[in-house]
Design an enzyme around this catalytic site. Structure first.
Site, PDB file in Angstrom:
ATOM      1  N   GLU A 130       0.852  -1.186   0.000  1.00  0.00           N
ATOM      2  CA  GLU A 130       0.000   0.000   0.000  1.00  0.00           C
ATOM      3  C   GLU A 130       0.890   1.238   0.000  1.00  0.00           C
ATOM      4  O   GLU A 130       1.758   1.388   0.853  1.00  0.00           O
ATOM      5  CB  GLU A 130      -0.885  -0.013   1.242  1.00  0.00           C
ATOM      6  CG  GLU A 130      -1.718   1.225   1.461  1.00  0.00           C
ATOM      7  CD  GLU A 130      -2.462   1.193   2.792  1.00  0.00           C
ATOM      8  OE1 GLU A 130      -3.330   2.062   3.002  1.00  0.00           O
ATOM      9  OE2 GLU A 130      -2.147   0.315   3.630  1.00  0.00           O
ATOM     10  N   GLU A 139      -8.793   9.806   6.011  1.00  0.00           N
ATOM     11  CA  GLU A 139      -8.801   8.918   7.174  1.00  0.00           C
ATOM     12  C   GLU A 139      -9.100   9.761   8.403  1.00  0.00           C
ATOM     13  O   GLU A 139      -8.209  10.440   8.920  1.00  0.00           O
ATOM     14  CB  GLU A 139      -7.454   8.207   7.331  1.00  0.00           C
ATOM     15  CG  GLU A 139      -7.203   7.126   6.299  1.00  0.00           C
ATOM     16  CD  GLU A 139      -5.913   6.363   6.568  1.00  0.00           C
ATOM     17  OE1 GLU A 139      -5.863   5.158   6.256  1.00  0.00           O
ATOM     18  OE2 GLU A 139      -4.951   6.965   7.095  1.00  0.00           O
TER      19      GLU A 139
END
Length: 374
Positions: A157, A240
């Site tokens: 990622e 986030e």
């Protein structure tokens, strides 16, 4: 109603003009895209399509508190984000939108997954809207895997933090800085227990930017966290949040993945060899680098990535543009030397200083492909 030919001439003319005008209006309406009505999604993993090609996902995975996203014509806004979680742990969620595939949900018309060796460029752009009464990051998520999977967790990622608000930090530890896409970033590396994570953190907030996703992918390859035979499975952008987050907005987003370009298609991948010779004296050195294209297709717009050992700094270079001056460095061809023909090579060099014990870079990659050392 009387037939048109039986009406008086003046009435026929007026009526004909009206019919023509109505036909013109109808044609214009048919050719003009209708605005998409905003769609609010509150289901934990609910999603909606925007621009006819990207998926907006609520993706609330770290909390049981309510969260809603509203898909707009060009992006989305976080319209409800209740509750908070500790800032020394994982965030509440990742409300975002994406091109590609995420847990079997694939965006309309996507050409992802795509093998890295077959991607010539992956331009993306974004415009963010921020709030001040929350703890969050604004970030891209770029997912890589050895296989063209469309489900589950990928191997690596890559995160790009455009903005950071509050006492939060990426997974792992900071391993240095890097110049990518013409900007300087803090670089963090670690693992969340399921996959490797390589994060690039902007030192100050970026509100909007257009860039090539592959510049960051090549960093992952150069650092041994991916290989050119792997696949790009999705390009995602959103937030986030750890605390609150209502009002965070992606105003606009675009993502395109170009395959089959000059850097070698899937069946015609780039292969390369690098010769690195040095002349070293106390506190200084020169390096001459020859990069050879051992593949069967030309390498246009070549970029050679290498990581200088700690304590080394480049003071000047020739026959290539080399930046930054330390750490993860990328050399790229000049106007007259931007292409490497099959069986051909380009040579460049640089001078630098060093402290401690002198050492050569551990590896090289050409446009994302690891090269052999000769």
């Amino acid at each position: 109603m009387r037939p048109l030919q039986h009406l008086p001439r003046t009435v026929r003319g007026t009526w004909g003009a009206l019919v023509t005008a109505l036909a013109t209006v109808a044609a214009l309406l048919a050719a003009t895209p209708m605005a998409q009505a905003d769609t609010t999604v509150c289901e934990q993993f609910g999603s909606a399509v925007v621009q006819g090609r990207y998926v907006v996902q609520n993706n609330r995975w770290g909390t049981d508190e309510p969260q809603c996203v509203t898909a707009t014509d060009t992006g989305f806004r976080l319209t409800r984000a209740d509750g908070s979680v500790p800032t020394n742990g994982a965030p509440k969620s990742y409300p975002s939108l994406f091109n590609g595939c995420h847990y079997t949900n694939c965006s309309p018309g996507t050409n992802l997954p795509a093998q890295l060796s077959g991607i010539s460029s992956a331009p993306s752009s974004i415009s963010y809207g921020y709030v001040g009464d929350a703890v969050y990051n604004a970030s891209y998520d770029i997912w890589l895997d050895p296989t063209p999977r469309t489900d589950g967790v990928n191997r690596t990622e890559i995160m790009i933090w455009f903005n950071t608000v509050g006492p939060i930090q990426p997974i792992g530890t900071q391993v240095g800085t890097a110049s990518v896409g013409g900007r300087t970033w803090q670089v963090w590396s670690g693992s969340n227990g399921s996959n490797d994570v390589l994060s690039f953190v902007a030192p100050s907030a970026i509100g909007s930017w257009s860039f090539d996703v592959m510049d960051f992918v090549r960093q992952a390859v150069a650092r041994g966290l991916a290989q050119s035979s792997w696949y790009l499975t999705s390009v995602q952008a959103g937030f986030e949040p750890w605390q609150n987050g209502t009002g965070l907005t992606v105003n606009s987003f675009s993502s395109t993945v170009n395959t089959g370009g000059g850097e070698g298609g899937p069946g015609d991948a780039t292969t390369c060899e690098v010769s690195y010779t040095t002349n070293v004296w106390q506190g200084g050195f020169t390096a001459n680098v020859t990069v050879a294209n051992t593949g069967s297709a030309p390498v246009d717009g070549w970029r050679l990535a290498l990581t200088l050992p700690a304590g080394q700094h480049i003071t000047n270079a020739w026959n290539a543009s080399v930046s930054p001056s330390s750490g993860s460095v990328t050399a790229s061809g000049l106007t007259h030397s931007a292409s490497i023909a099959p069986g051909g090579s380009q040579t460049f060099g640089f001078q630098g200083t060093y402290s401690g014990t002198f050492a050569a870079p551990g590896g090289f990659s050409l446009n994302g492909t690891a090269c052999t050392r000769t």
